[in-house]
Each structure stands twice: as C-alpha cells, then as structure tokens.
Design a protein around this motif. Structure first.
Motif, mmCIF file in Angstrom:
data_model
loop_
_atom_site.group_PDB
_atom_site.id
_atom_site.type_symbol
_atom_site.label_atom_id
_atom_site.label_comp_id
_atom_site.label_asym_id
_atom_site.label_seq_id
_atom_site.Cartn_x
_atom_site.Cartn_y
_atom_site.Cartn_z
ATOM 1 N N LYS A 427 0.779 -1.239 0.001
ATOM 2 C CA LYS A 427 0.114 -0.070 0.128
ATOM 3 C C LYS A 427 0.692 1.175 0.199
ATOM 4 C CE LYS A 427 -4.259 -1.771 1.994
ATOM 5 N NZ LYS A 427 -5.259 -1.779 2.752
ATOM 6 N N ILE A 428 1.973 1.122 0.650
ATOM 7 C CA ILE A 428 2.934 2.341 0.539
ATOM 8 C C ILE A 428 3.414 2.588 -0.972
ATOM 9 C CG2 ILE A 428 5.324 3.157 1.013
ATOM 10 C CD1 ILE A 428 4.865 1.766 3.958
ATOM 11 N N LEU A 429 3.519 1.302 -1.831
ATOM 12 C CA LEU A 429 3.795 1.820 -2.951
ATOM 13 C C LEU A 429 2.647 2.151 -3.828
ATOM 14 C CD1 LEU A 429 5.819 1.195 -5.484
ATOM 15 C CD2 LEU A 429 4.806 -1.132 -5.746
ATOM 16 N N GLY A 430 1.411 1.808 -3.348
ATOM 17 C CA GLY A 430 0.293 2.339 -4.137
ATOM 18 C C GLY A 430 0.221 3.764 -3.752
ATOM 19 N N TYR A 431 0.525 4.188 -2.632
ATOM 20 C CA TYR A 431 0.569 5.572 -2.079
ATOM 21 C C TYR A 431 1.348 6.476 -3.056
ATOM 22 C CZ TYR A 431 1.355 9.896 0.537
ATOM 23 O OH TYR A 431 1.375 11.308 0.918
ATOM 24 N N VAL A 432 2.712 5.951 -3.419
ATOM 25 C CA VAL A 432 3.593 6.501 -4.289
ATOM 26 C C VAL A 432 2.904 6.639 -5.693
ATOM 27 C CG1 VAL A 432 5.909 6.462 -5.187
ATOM 28 C CG2 VAL A 432 5.414 5.878 -2.968
ATOM 29 N N LEU A 433 2.313 5.547 -6.054
ATOM 30 C CA LEU A 433 1.795 5.437 -7.370
ATOM 31 C C LEU A 433 0.570 6.378 -7.698
ATOM 32 C CD1 LEU A 433 2.418 1.774 -8.223
ATOM 33 C CD2 LEU A 433 3.753 3.620 -9.007
ATOM 34 N N PHE A 434 -0.393 6.463 -6.770
ATOM 35 C CA PHE A 434 -1.478 7.116 -6.897
ATOM 36 C C PHE A 434 -2.006 8.360 -6.127
ATOM 37 C CE2 PHE A 434 -2.168 2.398 -7.819
ATOM 38 C CZ PHE A 434 -2.207 2.525 -9.026
ATOM 39 N N HIS A 435 -1.027 8.628 -5.239
ATOM 40 C CA HIS A 435 -1.299 9.891 -4.253
ATOM 41 C C HIS A 435 -1.405 11.123 -5.093
ATOM 42 C CE1 HIS A 435 -1.927 12.099 -0.699
ATOM 43 N NE2 HIS A 435 -1.020 13.137 -1.227
ATOM 44 N N GLY A 436 -2.317 11.867 -5.099
ATOM 45 C CA GLY A 436 -2.642 13.022 -5.880
ATOM 46 C C GLY A 436 -3.109 13.019 -7.246
ATOM 47 N N LYS A 437 -3.183 11.388 -7.769
ATOM 48 C CA LYS A 437 -3.801 11.279 -9.156
ATOM 49 C C LYS A 437 -4.861 10.689 -8.963
ATOM 50 C CE LYS A 437 1.102 10.352 -10.584
ATOM 51 N NZ LYS A 437 2.030 9.659 -11.053
ATOM 52 N N LEU A 438 -5.293 9.690 -8.408
ATOM 53 C CA LEU A 438 -6.594 9.176 -7.882
ATOM 54 C C LEU A 438 -7.262 9.490 -6.716
ATOM 55 C CD1 LEU A 438 -6.051 5.411 -9.181
ATOM 56 C CD2 LEU A 438 -7.222 7.216 -10.262
ATOM 57 N N GLU A 439 -8.547 9.813 -6.645
ATOM 58 C CA GLU A 439 -9.153 10.252 -5.592
ATOM 59 C C GLU A 439 -9.341 9.043 -4.446
ATOM 60 O OE1 GLU A 439 -13.005 12.678 -4.028
ATOM 61 O OE2 GLU A 439 -12.849 12.411 -6.229
ATOM 62 N N ASP A 440 -9.646 7.969 -4.976
ATOM 63 C CA ASP A 440 -9.993 6.723 -4.173
ATOM 64 C C ASP A 440 -9.214 5.512 -5.102
ATOM 65 O OD1 ASP A 440 -10.737 4.790 -2.525
ATOM 66 O OD2 ASP A 440 -12.739 4.914 -2.932
ATOM 67 N N TRP A 441 -7.848 5.120 -4.249
ATOM 68 C CA TRP A 441 -7.083 4.045 -4.789
ATOM 69 C C TRP A 441 -7.268 2.797 -3.855
ATOM 70 C CZ3 TRP A 441 -2.757 3.050 -1.936
ATOM 71 C CH2 TRP A 441 -2.552 4.103 -0.867
ATOM 72 N N ALA A 442 -8.167 2.874 -3.271
ATOM 73 C CA ALA A 442 -8.573 1.692 -2.229
ATOM 74 C C ALA A 442 -7.732 1.356 -1.083
ATOM 75 C CB ALA A 442 -8.777 0.395 -3.020
ATOM 76 N N TYR A 443 -7.009 2.302 -0.695
ATOM 77 C CA TYR A 443 -5.977 2.112 0.423
ATOM 78 C C TYR A 443 -6.556 1.817 1.748
ATOM 79 C CZ TYR A 443 -7.355 6.665 2.142
ATOM 80 O OH TYR A 443 -8.104 7.671 2.603
#
Length: 625
Positions: A427-443
């Motif tokens: 999920k930390i990798l997901g944060y790096v990939l999608f934070h600020g790009k997707l409003e909801d990336w299912a974290y």
C-alpha cells in the motif's frame, strides 16, 4: 603702589591712615620678596651674598607702636579727662618721639621753617616726606557712635541698616564699654589684611608716575628716580639678578620632568627625589654648583635654576616628550579598551553558551517528561504535544520527530504478521503511485490478492485450485500474487471472460469456461511496458505489452484495479522490469492501430461487454462503479 600715598598741601588724619596702609604694604613687599627670598637661600644652604635694601619697619613702628606710636599716643589723648586739644597731642608726640629719625616738628627741628609751630609734624615715609596738620586729629579719631546705638540700629526692620551695623549683633554686655577709636580700628583692619596676604603668593605690578602734569610726552627723571628708589625696585632687581630665576621642590621637579628620561619614567624608585633630580640633570647635561658657570644649585629640599634659558630648555624637552608620551598612553589605553572588549566578548559568549545549554537542558527535560511512559501509550506518543523548541533546535526537533515516527512505525510493524507487513509495504507503493492522481485508490480496503480462492467470488474454486497446482508443478511460477475474473477485450473486438492471474514470473490468462486452462501463452513480466488507468478510478485498465497488442481488462470491482496495478509494478520491479503507471482521462488500446475506449456510465447495466464503435471501442458500466 606709590599712587596710594597722599601728599597734599594740607594732610590730616585721613592721609596718615592711608599712608600708614602703604607703609604696611611696602613692608609686606620687603618681607615676602626681598627678605624672605634671601633667607630661603640661607636656609637651603645656597651660597649667597646679602643685598642691602631699604627697610621701612622703623616707620611702621613709629605709627603703630602700642604705647610710643602715633596712633597709641592719639588714643591716650582721646581717653584723657579734662581739656585735651590737638596742640597738647602734638606736644606729647614731640616729647616721646623727638629722638626718632623719621619724625620731626618745629619744636624738635627748629631749623625747618616749613613747619608751623604747634600745628605741623613731618614723617619721613619710604615714598617721601609728608607734613601733617594736627588740627582735627582728636575729633576724627573718636568714635562717638556707642554700641547701644549700633545694637538699636541692627535690630531695625530695615535690612540695609542691619548690614551697615553688624556690630549690633555682639553681646549686650559690651554696650557699656567705650568703643575703639578710628585709628585702632584701622590698625586692626590692616593687621587682618596683612595676615591674609601673607598666606598668598604675591605678584606685584609697580606703577611709575613720569610727571606731575599728566602729560604723555613728558618724563621727569628726578621724579622717576625718586619713585624707583623708594619703591625698592633697585634692591628687587639686584636680588633677582644675584638670585635664581626659578626654584622648585625636588618632588615637583621630578614629577614634572621625569618623562624626559628613561631612567626616571614612569616612576623613580632607586632613591630619593633629589637622586632622581640629579639623574635628570645629567640627562640634560646641566652643571651643578659650585662648578664654574653652573646652571643649577641644589639646596636641602629644592633645586634652584639660575637662568631662564635653562628652564626654557627643560620645558622644551618636556613639550617634545609629551607627544611621545601621549602616543604611548593612547596605545596603552587602546590596548586596555581592546582587552576589555575581548573580555566582555568572551564573557558574552560564555554567558550565551551557558544560557543556550540551560535552554537545551530545560527543553530536553520537557521532552523527556512529555514522552515518559510512551511505550505504554496505545498510540505510542502519536498524540503527544511536542514542546516549542528554541530556534536553534528547530531542525534538530524535526529530526527527532522523524526518528520518533520511525521508532513508532517499527513498534507498530513489530506487532504485525508477515502478511500484514507485505500488504502495508504494498500500500505504501500504491501511495507513491496514486497519491494526488486518484481520489480513491482503495488504500482503506483489504488487499487479499488472489480473489479466485474466494468462493464468494468464484464458484469453481476447486477447479481453479487444481489448475493452479498443475501450473505451479510445471515450474511456471512459485507464487500467485493476484487473481481475479475479468472481462477481456480480444484483438478481434470480442468480449471474453478470463481469469487473470499475476504470478512472480508472468501474467496468465486462464479460460474460466474450460476448467481454468491456459488458453494462450503467458506474458512474461519482462515483456510488460506500462499499465493505464482512468482518472475517475473506473473498473477498466489497459496493459501495454512489448511486441504484442494491448490487453484491455474489466474488473468486477473498481477497487481491484489500483491493487492489481500496484502488485503488477512490484512484481515487475522484482524481476528488474520498471513499468510506467499512466493515469489518463481516456484509455487507448493498441490493436494494430491506436483506438480509444469510451466508458459509458448508466444507472443499471445487466451485462457488461465491450462494444465496437466507429474508430474505437466502448463499454457501459453502472454509474455506481
């Protein structure tokens, strides 16, 4: 001053008092200037030849002697009972003063026809002979204003009268006594004046009257010679010429000129002040008496300088030495100022350093108190308020906060299972990939990974498990990272239901209708280029494959797309393949040519399929997705 003498055609009691005053001042001049100066030379042991001078002490005694003086005889005449006249006063003086060389009258000197019998007497003052008329002497000498009258006037309400008669303040018992005479009062005033002047250092200005006509271009030699002789100027000049121009105590001389020699500066401690004076004289090359043509003479307590030029030489040497001394003193003063500045600077630095240490210790104590027992805190100090740090520690405190965060994370991670740690890292990798790009990336949802093993989502779990074991036994992969049933857009534009399985080596597409058999060859992770998602977080994504057509996939749940993309990026990273994650408004799929995929949102969709449209593809999905 000879002008103080009054010699009129008719000289009375007033002129006698004035001339007596001048006699006393002349006597003071003789005492201070001539007599004392010669006595000083003798007392100091200086070789000296006496200079004879006119001494008017005899005239002063003639006037002021208590019983045989003119004023004393006059007072006795005023106190006598009976008929006493000025003539009887003159007769009494003739009787007592006839042998005095400074006094004469017609009765004592019958040859002097200038004197009137029973009326005049003559005194030989130092300034000249003066003839006095005795008429009125007795009346002028008497003081008829008695003490009781003075007392009465002193206690008047008029302030001026109080000032005029200060004698009225005397004791009342003195009222009945006879007041002193004018002559005695004048004599006492003169004695007080002389006593006061003897305490001072006299400086005289002698005035010479050149003529009797008040003319500016007339010079009477006889008159001037007479004045010079009787003023004692000749004797004064002879004493000055035979004497010394300057004399100073040894202490004063040494103190004034010690800066002219390195042997006496700054303080002479190798002997007495006289020894220091001798060293200074040797420095200047001055000769000392009794040498021939000597410059100075040394007395018992003083040094006597003979010539003014010698004194001028000493003063010039002192003036030349003062600038050097001033520079030296300035240097020492500036050195002291610099030293004081350095001392103060060091003190300020020490105080500042000590105060900083105090502030640091106090701040660290606050931190220790704030985080005491933090290990027992359920939140491990997350909500603890940090003390306000000093400005110098702001960066350090930020580092402390970072260290605390790391410690807190490690404590939290230490309580997690290996599976939970892997999910958190993912999920930390997901944060790096999608934070600020997707409003909801299912974290905030569970990322289970292989959803094909969930019977709620897969009705044929046993068939999948059997296929999974078969493929794994063939060595195609070691671990399944993600699995889900998806709808796949074929290269012919058809919609196919497949099971997408992401392993640690490749991406598998299994046919759900044929027992999860592998319909096409797997796609190696090293062949993947990128994955594209929509900015709306839709259930559709496109996998870009190097050398093959893109793969468009539809997931049953939109939250599975960020998880799949994150796991795909990590799996590729583990095989040293770095793929891009594109979050774009419109998805494009490459099937020979680039074609967009239009996503249509509808309130209700019974059967989701990809449709072929002019210039691209479309898919209708429920707006809730």
């Amino acid at each position: 001053d000879i002008y103080g003498f009054e010699i009129f055609d008719n000289n009375s009691f007033e002129q006698l008092c004035i001339n007596y005053c001048n006699e006393k001042l002349q006597q003071l001049f003789i005492e201070l200037v001539l007599k004392r100066e010669q006595e000083e030379y003798k007392n100091e042991g200086i070789t000296w030849t006496d200079v004879h001078f006119f001494n008017n002490q005899g005239i002063c005694d003639l006037i002021e002697d208590r019983h045989k003086g003119i004023l004393g005889i006059l007072d006795e005449a005023c106190l006598m009972v009976g008929r006493v006249t000025d003539k009887s006063f003159l007769q009494e003086m003739d009787k007592q003063l006839k042998k005095n060389e400074h006094y004469s009258s017609r009765q004592t000197d019958k040859k002097d026809k200038t004197l009137k019998r029973d009326a005049n007497f003559k005194l030989k003052h130092f300034a000249g002979d003066v003839t006095y008329n005795v008429d009125g002497f007795l009346d002028k000498n008497k003081d008829t204003l008695f003490q009781d009258l003075k007392r009465l006037l002193y206690f008047s309400n008029n302030s001026m009268l109080k000032k005029i008669f200060p004698e009225g303040a005397e004791d009342i018992r003195k009222v009945t006594k006879r007041p002193i005479t004018a002559g005695t009062s004048f004599k006492k005033s003169m004695d007080a004046l002389v006593t006061q002047l003897e305490k001072k250092e006299p400086f005289y200005v002698r005035c010479i009257k050149p003529n009797e006509n008040k003319s500016s271009d007339e010079f009477n030699m006889l008159r001037v010679t007479h004045q010079v002789r009787y003023l004692g100027l000749m004797e004064n000049v002879r004493v000055r010429r035979a004497g010394y121009a300057n004399r100073q105590p040894y202490e004063h001389f040494l103190e004034r000129y010690k800066l002219c020699s390195k042997h006496t500066w700054p303080n002479f401690r190798k002997g007495s002040a006289k020894d220091g004076t001798k060293i200074l004289l040797r420095t200047f090359g001055l000769t000392i008496a009794p040498d021939k043509d000597y410059d100075v003479a040394l007395g018992k307590t003083k040094i006597f300088i003979r010539q003014p030029k010698t004194l001028a030489r000493l003063e010039q040497a002192r003036d030349d030495a003062i600038p050097r001394l001033v520079v030296l003193l300035q240097g020492q003063w500036r050195k002291w100022l610099a030293g004081r500045f350095v001392r103060r600077l060091r003190a300020a630095v020490l105080i500042k350093r000590t105060f900083k240490k105090f502030k640091l210790r106090r701040f660290f104590h606050k931190i220790v108190n704030a985080f005491r027992g933090v290990e027992q805190d359920p939140y491990l100090g997350k909500n603890t308020q940090w003390p306000t740090p000093p400005a110098v520690l702001e960066d350090f405190v930020e580092e402390l906060k970072r260290i605390h965060s790391i410690w807190r994370c490690r404590r939290i991670i230490s309580q997690l299972t290996e599976t939970e740690i892997r999910v958190i890292r993912l999920k930390i990798l997901g944060y790096v990939l999608f934070h600020g790009k997707l409003e909801d990336w299912a974290y905030n949802r569970d990322w289970d990974g292989d959803y094909l093993m969930d019977s709620r989502l897969n009705d044929h779990v046993d068939m999948y498990r059997a296929a999974h074991g078969e493929l794994q036994s063939k060595g195609m992969f070691n671990e399944v990272l993600f699995g889900s049933i998806v709808l796949k857009l074929s290269h012919k534009g058809k919609t196919q239901e497949r099971a997408v399985v992401l392993t640690d080596t490749c991406l598998l597409k299994l046919d759900t209708t044929n027992g999860f058999k592998m319909g096409t060859k797997p796609v190696p992770l090293t062949q993947l280029d990128a994955i594209s998602l929509t900015i709306n977080g839709d259930s559709v994504c496109v996998i870009h494959i190097q050398g093959e057509p893109d793969m468009a996939l539809y997931f049953p749940f939109a939250e599975n797309v960020p998880e799949f993309a994150t796991r795909l990026v990590r799996a590729c990273y583990m095989v040293n393949r770095f793929i891009k994650v594109n979050v774009v408004p419109t998805l494009n799929v490459v099937h020979d040519i680039v074609k967009p995929i239009q996503i249509k949102y509808q309130p209700f969709v019974e059967d989701v399929t990809f449709s072929t449209e002019k210039g691209g593809f479309s898919i209708a999905i429920a707006s809730s997705q």
